[in-house]
Design a protein around this motif. Structure first.
Motif, PDB file in Angstrom:
ATOM      1  N   ALA A 172      15.326  13.017   9.956  1.00  0.00           N
ATOM      2  CA  ALA A 172      14.110  12.110   9.302  1.00  0.00           C
ATOM      3  C   ALA A 172      14.168  10.936   8.890  1.00  0.00           C
ATOM      4  CB  ALA A 172      13.769  13.176   8.020  1.00  0.00           C
ATOM      5  N   LEU A 173      15.180  10.222   9.346  1.00  0.00           N
ATOM      6  CA  LEU A 173      15.295   8.799   8.983  1.00  0.00           C
ATOM      7  C   LEU A 173      14.376   7.932   9.393  1.00  0.00           C
ATOM      8  CD1 LEU A 173      19.006   8.056   8.455  1.00  0.00           C
ATOM      9  CD2 LEU A 173      17.212   7.651   6.714  1.00  0.00           C
ATOM     10  N   SER A 174      13.977   8.174  10.667  1.00  0.00           N
ATOM     11  CA  SER A 174      12.744   7.536  11.394  1.00  0.00           C
ATOM     12  C   SER A 174      11.538   7.538  10.597  1.00  0.00           C
ATOM     13  CB  SER A 174      12.686   7.962  12.873  1.00  0.00           C
ATOM     14  OG  SER A 174      12.244   9.353  12.728  1.00  0.00           O
ATOM     15  N   ASN A 175      10.968   8.361   9.928  1.00  0.00           N
ATOM     16  CA  ASN A 175      10.017   8.756   9.031  1.00  0.00           C
ATOM     17  C   ASN A 175      10.425   8.596   7.328  1.00  0.00           C
ATOM     18  OD1 ASN A 175       8.390   9.186  11.642  1.00  0.00           O
ATOM     19  ND2 ASN A 175       9.390  11.198  11.589  1.00  0.00           N
ATOM     20  N   PHE A 176      11.479   7.662   7.133  1.00  0.00           N
ATOM     21  CA  PHE A 176      11.483   7.853   5.478  1.00  0.00           C
ATOM     22  C   PHE A 176      10.481   7.619   4.923  1.00  0.00           C
ATOM     23  CE2 PHE A 176      12.627   3.480   6.475  1.00  0.00           C
ATOM     24  CZ  PHE A 176      12.103   2.883   5.415  1.00  0.00           C
ATOM     25  N   GLU A 177       9.656   6.700   5.181  1.00  0.00           N
ATOM     26  CA  GLU A 177       8.369   6.277   4.383  1.00  0.00           C
ATOM     27  C   GLU A 177       7.279   7.272   4.139  1.00  0.00           C
ATOM     28  OE1 GLU A 177       7.589   3.265   7.265  1.00  0.00           O
ATOM     29  OE2 GLU A 177       7.905   1.715   5.831  1.00  0.00           O
ATOM     30  N   THR A 178       7.591   8.615   4.787  1.00  0.00           N
ATOM     31  CA  THR A 178       6.500   9.687   4.651  1.00  0.00           C
ATOM     32  C   THR A 178       7.133  10.684   4.379  1.00  0.00           C
ATOM     33  OG1 THR A 178       6.187   9.934   6.814  1.00  0.00           O
ATOM     34  CG2 THR A 178       4.697   8.510   5.916  1.00  0.00           C
ATOM     35  N   SER A 179       8.426  11.123   4.799  1.00  0.00           N
ATOM     36  CA  SER A 179       9.068  12.307   4.841  1.00  0.00           C
ATOM     37  C   SER A 179       9.471  12.691   3.129  1.00  0.00           C
ATOM     38  CB  SER A 179      10.468  12.228   5.484  1.00  0.00           C
ATOM     39  OG  SER A 179      11.126  13.410   5.352  1.00  0.00           O
ATOM     40  N   PHE A 180       9.002  13.974   2.941  1.00  0.00           N
ATOM     41  CA  PHE A 180       9.232  14.455   1.800  1.00  0.00           C
ATOM     42  C   PHE A 180      10.791  14.680   1.452  1.00  0.00           C
ATOM     43  CE2 PHE A 180       9.925  18.189   4.425  1.00  0.00           C
ATOM     44  CZ  PHE A 180      10.780  19.001   3.923  1.00  0.00           C
ATOM     45  N   LEU A 181      11.562  14.451   2.347  1.00  0.00           N
ATOM     46  CA  LEU A 181      13.065  14.673   2.136  1.00  0.00           C
ATOM     47  C   LEU A 181      13.681  13.377   1.370  1.00  0.00           C
ATOM     48  CD1 LEU A 181      14.111  15.981   5.506  1.00  0.00           C
ATOM     49  CD2 LEU A 181      14.169  17.316   3.454  1.00  0.00           C
ATOM     50  N   PHE A 182      12.870  12.472   1.093  1.00  0.00           N
ATOM     51  CA  PHE A 182      13.257  11.372   0.420  1.00  0.00           C
ATOM     52  C   PHE A 182      12.406  10.945  -0.738  1.00  0.00           C
ATOM     53  CE2 PHE A 182      14.280  10.893   4.949  1.00  0.00           C
ATOM     54  CZ  PHE A 182      15.625  10.431   5.005  1.00  0.00           C
ATOM     55  N   ASP A 183      13.267  10.691  -1.779  1.00  0.00           N
ATOM     56  CA  ASP A 183      12.454  10.343  -2.975  1.00  0.00           C
ATOM     57  C   ASP A 183      12.072   8.892  -3.028  1.00  0.00           C
ATOM     58  OD1 ASP A 183      14.592   8.959  -4.058  1.00  0.00           O
ATOM     59  OD2 ASP A 183      15.299  10.649  -5.107  1.00  0.00           O
ATOM     60  N   LEU A 184      11.261   8.539  -4.002  1.00  0.00           N
ATOM     61  CA  LEU A 184      10.886   6.887  -4.059  1.00  0.00           C
ATOM     62  C   LEU A 184      11.884   6.135  -4.227  1.00  0.00           C
ATOM     63  CD1 LEU A 184       8.419   5.196  -4.330  1.00  0.00           C
ATOM     64  CD2 LEU A 184       8.433   5.457  -6.860  1.00  0.00           C
ATOM     65  N   ALA A 185      13.091   6.503  -4.754  1.00  0.00           N
ATOM     66  CA  ALA A 185      14.046   5.425  -4.936  1.00  0.00           C
ATOM     67  C   ALA A 185      14.679   5.237  -3.432  1.00  0.00           C
ATOM     68  CB  ALA A 185      15.191   5.974  -6.021  1.00  0.00           C
ATOM     69  N   GLU A 186      15.048   6.354  -2.925  1.00  0.00           N
ATOM     70  CA  GLU A 186      15.562   6.181  -1.590  1.00  0.00           C
ATOM     71  C   GLU A 186      14.760   5.525  -0.491  1.00  0.00           C
ATOM     72  OE1 GLU A 186      18.032  10.445  -1.307  1.00  0.00           O
ATOM     73  OE2 GLU A 186      15.926  10.516  -1.074  1.00  0.00           O
ATOM     74  N   ARG A 187      13.232   5.587  -0.781  1.00  0.00           N
ATOM     75  CA  ARG A 187      12.431   5.026   0.233  1.00  0.00           C
ATOM     76  C   ARG A 187      12.436   3.474  -0.058  1.00  0.00           C
ATOM     77  NH1 ARG A 187       7.297   9.225  -0.501  1.00  0.00           N
ATOM     78  NH2 ARG A 187       8.236  11.017   0.632  1.00  0.00           N
ATOM     79  N   VAL A 188      12.380   3.040  -1.410  1.00  0.00           N
ATOM     80  CA  VAL A 188      12.522   1.551  -1.692  1.00  0.00           C
ATOM     81  C   VAL A 188      13.872   0.871  -1.161  1.00  0.00           C
ATOM     82  CG1 VAL A 188      12.828  -0.005  -3.665  1.00  0.00           C
ATOM     83  CG2 VAL A 188      11.219   1.906  -3.671  1.00  0.00           C
ATOM     84  N   ALA A 189      14.997   1.878  -1.339  1.00  0.00           N
ATOM     85  CA  ALA A 189      16.205   1.387  -0.854  1.00  0.00           C
ATOM     86  C   ALA A 189      16.152   0.969   0.746  1.00  0.00           C
ATOM     87  CB  ALA A 189      17.210   2.141  -1.326  1.00  0.00           C
ATOM     88  N   LEU A 190      15.735   2.035   1.338  1.00  0.00           N
ATOM     89  CA  LEU A 190      15.752   1.951   2.807  1.00  0.00           C
ATOM     90  C   LEU A 190      14.702   0.736   3.345  1.00  0.00           C
ATOM     91  CD1 LEU A 190      15.839   5.964   3.700  1.00  0.00           C
ATOM     92  CD2 LEU A 190      17.859   4.139   3.745  1.00  0.00           C
ATOM     93  N   SER A 191      13.675   0.647   2.492  1.00  0.00           N
ATOM     94  CA  SER A 191      12.678  -0.336   3.101  1.00  0.00           C
ATOM     95  C   SER A 191      13.351  -1.751   2.814  1.00  0.00           C
ATOM     96  CB  SER A 191      11.361  -0.319   2.124  1.00  0.00           C
ATOM     97  OG  SER A 191      10.464   0.602   2.447  1.00  0.00           O
ATOM     98  N   PHE A 192      14.166  -1.763   1.737  1.00  0.00           N
ATOM     99  CA  PHE A 192      14.879  -3.180   1.400  1.00  0.00           C
ATOM    100  C   PHE A 192      15.770  -3.326   2.667  1.00  0.00           C
ATOM    101  CE2 PHE A 192      18.604  -5.220  -0.155  1.00  0.00           C
ATOM    102  CZ  PHE A 192      17.993  -6.429  -0.695  1.00  0.00           C
ATOM    103  N   ALA A 193      16.460  -2.319   2.887  1.00  0.00           N
ATOM    104  CA  ALA A 193      17.520  -2.363   3.948  1.00  0.00           C
ATOM    105  C   ALA A 193      16.768  -2.930   5.353  1.00  0.00           C
ATOM    106  CB  ALA A 193      18.207  -0.977   4.192  1.00  0.00           C
TER     107      ALA A 193
END
Length: 202
Positions: A105-126
Protein backbone atom coordinates in the motif's frame (compact mmCIF):
# COMPACT_ATOMS: atom_id res chain seq x y z
CA UNK A 1 8.30 -4.31 -11.33
CA UNK A 2 10.72 -5.01 -14.20
CA UNK A 3 14.10 -6.63 -13.68
CA UNK A 4 17.01 -4.25 -13.61
CA UNK A 5 19.70 -4.47 -16.30
CA UNK A 6 23.25 -5.16 -15.28
CA UNK A 7 25.44 -5.59 -13.47
CA UNK A 8 28.19 -3.39 -14.86
CA UNK A 9 30.47 -4.76 -12.12
CA UNK A 10 29.90 -8.32 -10.96
CA UNK A 11 29.42 -8.88 -7.22
CA UNK A 12 32.15 -10.90 -5.58
CA UNK A 13 31.50 -14.35 -4.24
CA UNK A 14 31.32 -14.38 -0.45
CA UNK A 15 34.39 -16.63 -0.39
CA UNK A 16 36.37 -13.91 -2.18
CA UNK A 17 35.63 -11.30 0.49
CA UNK A 18 38.51 -11.73 2.90
CA UNK A 19 38.13 -10.25 6.35
CA UNK A 20 34.43 -9.49 6.00
CA UNK A 21 32.97 -12.61 7.60
CA UNK A 22 31.90 -10.91 10.81
CA UNK A 23 30.60 -7.85 8.98
CA UNK A 24 28.56 -9.98 6.61
CA UNK A 25 27.12 -11.93 9.54
CA UNK A 26 26.04 -8.61 11.05
CA UNK A 27 24.51 -7.52 7.75
CA UNK A 28 22.54 -10.75 7.38
CA UNK A 29 21.19 -10.26 10.89
CA UNK A 30 20.14 -6.70 10.02
CA UNK A 31 18.47 -7.30 6.66
CA UNK A 32 17.97 -11.06 6.53
CA UNK A 33 20.29 -11.78 3.58
CA UNK A 34 23.56 -10.73 1.94
CA UNK A 35 22.82 -8.12 -0.75
CA UNK A 36 24.64 -7.84 -4.06
CA UNK A 37 25.35 -4.19 -3.29
CA UNK A 38 27.68 -5.05 -0.41
CA UNK A 39 29.22 -7.93 -2.36
CA UNK A 40 30.06 -5.40 -5.08
CA UNK A 41 31.36 -2.82 -2.60
CA UNK A 42 33.48 -5.55 -0.98
CA UNK A 43 36.30 -4.66 -3.34
CA UNK A 44 36.88 -1.96 -0.70
CA UNK A 45 36.67 -4.20 2.38
CA UNK A 46 37.53 -1.59 4.98
CA UNK A 47 34.92 0.84 3.65
CA UNK A 48 32.35 -1.94 3.36
CA UNK A 49 32.96 -2.99 6.96
CA UNK A 50 32.66 0.63 8.10
CA UNK A 51 29.33 1.06 6.31
CA UNK A 52 27.96 -2.12 7.86
CA UNK A 53 29.16 -0.96 11.29
CA UNK A 54 27.34 2.34 10.71
CA UNK A 55 24.15 0.50 9.75
CA UNK A 56 24.39 -1.67 12.86
CA UNK A 57 24.92 1.39 15.05
CA UNK A 58 21.98 3.16 13.45
CA UNK A 59 19.44 0.34 13.62
CA UNK A 60 20.70 -0.74 17.04
CA UNK A 61 20.04 2.68 18.57
CA UNK A 62 17.07 3.96 16.54
CA UNK A 63 14.00 4.75 18.61
CA UNK A 64 11.56 4.51 15.71
CA UNK A 65 9.98 1.16 14.76
CA UNK A 66 11.88 -0.83 12.14
CA UNK A 67 8.74 -0.93 10.02
CA UNK A 68 8.57 2.85 9.67
CA UNK A 69 12.29 3.05 8.92
CA UNK A 70 11.81 0.39 6.23
CA UNK A 71 8.91 2.32 4.70
CA UNK A 72 10.92 5.54 4.68
CA UNK A 73 13.71 3.69 2.90
CA UNK A 74 11.36 2.26 0.28
CA UNK A 75 9.75 5.64 -0.42
CA UNK A 76 13.17 7.31 -0.59
CA UNK A 77 14.44 4.75 -3.09
CA UNK A 78 11.25 4.98 -5.14
CA UNK A 79 11.55 8.77 -5.30
CA UNK A 80 15.16 8.43 -6.44
CA UNK A 81 14.08 5.88 -9.05
CA UNK A 82 16.20 3.09 -7.56
CA UNK A 83 14.52 -0.22 -8.39
CA UNK A 84 17.30 -2.08 -6.62
CA UNK A 85 16.72 -0.22 -3.36
CA UNK A 86 12.96 -0.72 -3.53
CA UNK A 87 13.29 -4.44 -4.17
CA UNK A 88 15.94 -4.94 -1.50
CA UNK A 89 13.87 -3.17 1.15
CA UNK A 90 10.74 -5.11 0.15
CA UNK A 91 12.69 -8.34 0.59
CA UNK A 92 14.03 -7.13 3.93
CA UNK A 93 10.49 -6.35 5.08
CA UNK A 94 9.33 -9.86 4.24
CA UNK A 95 12.30 -11.57 5.88
CA UNK A 96 11.89 -9.50 9.05
CA UNK A 97 8.20 -10.35 9.25
CA UNK A 98 6.94 -6.82 8.63
CA UNK A 99 3.47 -6.19 7.21
CA UNK A 100 3.56 -6.86 3.49
CA UNK A 101 0.05 -5.45 3.21
CA UNK A 102 1.48 -2.08 4.19
CA UNK A 103 4.42 -2.55 1.79
CA UNK A 104 1.92 -3.13 -1.03
CA UNK A 105 0.00 0.00 0.00
CA UNK A 106 3.02 2.33 0.12
CA UNK A 107 2.28 3.71 -3.34
CA UNK A 108 -0.97 5.08 -1.86
CA UNK A 109 0.30 6.01 1.60
CA UNK A 110 -1.29 9.45 1.46
CA UNK A 111 -4.81 7.96 1.36
CA UNK A 112 -4.47 4.38 2.62
CA UNK A 113 -6.18 3.64 5.94
CA UNK A 114 -3.20 1.43 6.83
CA UNK A 115 -1.06 4.50 7.57
CA UNK A 116 -1.74 6.89 10.42
CA UNK A 117 -1.15 10.65 10.22
CA UNK A 118 2.34 10.49 11.73
CA UNK A 119 3.42 7.85 9.21
CA UNK A 120 2.02 9.89 6.32
CA UNK A 121 3.90 12.97 7.48
CA UNK A 122 7.14 10.97 7.76
CA UNK A 123 6.73 9.45 4.30
CA UNK A 124 5.84 12.79 2.69
CA UNK A 125 8.98 14.25 4.25
CA UNK A 126 10.99 11.34 2.80
CA UNK A 127 9.62 12.08 -0.67
CA UNK A 128 10.67 15.73 -0.45
CA UNK A 129 14.04 14.94 1.12
CA UNK A 130 14.87 12.42 -1.61
CA UNK A 131 14.46 14.81 -4.51
CA UNK A 132 17.26 16.60 -6.34
CA UNK A 133 17.39 19.44 -5.57
CA UNK A 134 16.12 18.86 -2.05
CA UNK A 135 12.45 19.90 -1.77
CA UNK A 136 12.10 20.01 2.03
CA UNK A 137 10.61 23.24 3.34
CA UNK A 138 10.74 24.63 6.87
CA UNK A 139 7.06 23.77 7.25
CA UNK A 140 7.82 20.11 6.44
CA UNK A 141 10.20 19.88 9.38
CA UNK A 142 7.79 21.76 11.63
CA UNK A 143 5.01 19.31 10.74
CA UNK A 144 7.33 16.39 11.38
CA UNK A 145 8.15 17.76 14.81
CA UNK A 146 4.45 17.74 15.69
CA UNK A 147 4.59 13.94 15.62
CA UNK A 148 8.20 13.00 16.31
CA UNK A 149 11.03 14.02 18.62
CA UNK A 150 14.07 15.83 17.30
CA UNK A 151 16.02 12.58 17.63
CA UNK A 152 13.41 10.75 15.55
CA UNK A 153 13.51 13.46 12.89
CA UNK A 154 17.26 12.88 12.70
CA UNK A 155 16.60 9.14 12.38
CA UNK A 156 14.17 9.63 9.49
CA UNK A 157 16.55 12.02 7.74
CA UNK A 158 19.48 9.64 8.27
CA UNK A 159 17.59 6.82 6.54
CA UNK A 160 17.05 9.10 3.56
CA UNK A 161 20.76 9.95 3.58
CA UNK A 162 21.81 6.31 3.68
CA UNK A 163 19.42 5.50 0.85
CA UNK A 164 20.88 8.33 -1.19
CA UNK A 165 24.38 6.93 -0.81
CA UNK A 166 23.36 3.41 -1.78
CA UNK A 167 21.03 4.52 -4.60
CA UNK A 168 23.83 6.48 -6.27
CA UNK A 169 26.17 3.51 -6.02
CA UNK A 170 23.71 0.76 -6.96
CA UNK A 171 22.20 2.58 -9.92
CA UNK A 172 25.51 3.89 -11.25
CA UNK A 173 27.03 0.41 -11.60
CA UNK A 174 23.66 -1.30 -12.21
CA UNK A 175 23.83 -3.71 -9.28
CA UNK A 176 21.59 -6.64 -10.20
CA UNK A 177 18.54 -7.26 -8.03
CA UNK A 178 18.88 -10.60 -6.23
CA UNK A 179 16.42 -13.19 -7.63
CA UNK A 180 14.78 -13.55 -4.22
CA UNK A 181 14.39 -9.78 -3.85
CA UNK A 182 12.97 -9.48 -7.36
CA UNK A 183 10.44 -12.23 -6.61
CA UNK A 184 9.26 -10.40 -3.49
CA UNK A 185 9.01 -7.11 -5.39
CA UNK A 186 7.06 -8.72 -8.20
CA UNK A 187 4.73 -10.43 -5.73
CA UNK A 188 3.87 -7.34 -3.72
CA UNK A 189 4.59 -4.44 -6.06
CA UNK A 190 4.02 -5.77 -9.58
CA UNK A 191 0.59 -4.25 -10.25
CA UNK A 192 1.49 -0.62 -9.68
CA UNK A 193 5.11 -0.75 -8.62
CA UNK A 194 6.17 1.52 -5.80
CA UNK A 195 5.83 4.96 -7.30
CA UNK A 196 5.55 8.47 -5.93
CA UNK A 197 4.20 11.53 -7.72
CA UNK A 198 7.80 12.50 -8.34
CA UNK A 199 8.71 9.13 -9.81
CA UNK A 200 5.62 9.17 -12.02
CA UNK A 201 6.55 12.59 -13.35
CA UNK A 202 3.23 14.14 -12.28
Amino acid sequence: MPATTGPQIEPLEESECEGLGQSFATLERLVGFLPNSQLTMARMPRSTAALIDAMEAFYGTATLPRELLNHVAMISNATAGSEYGVAQNAATAERLGLSMEKVSALSNFETSFLFDLAERVALSFAVNASQTPNAVKKSDVEELLEHFTETQVVEITSVVGLCGLFARFNDSVAVAIEPESLEVANTYLSRKGLKTNVADGD
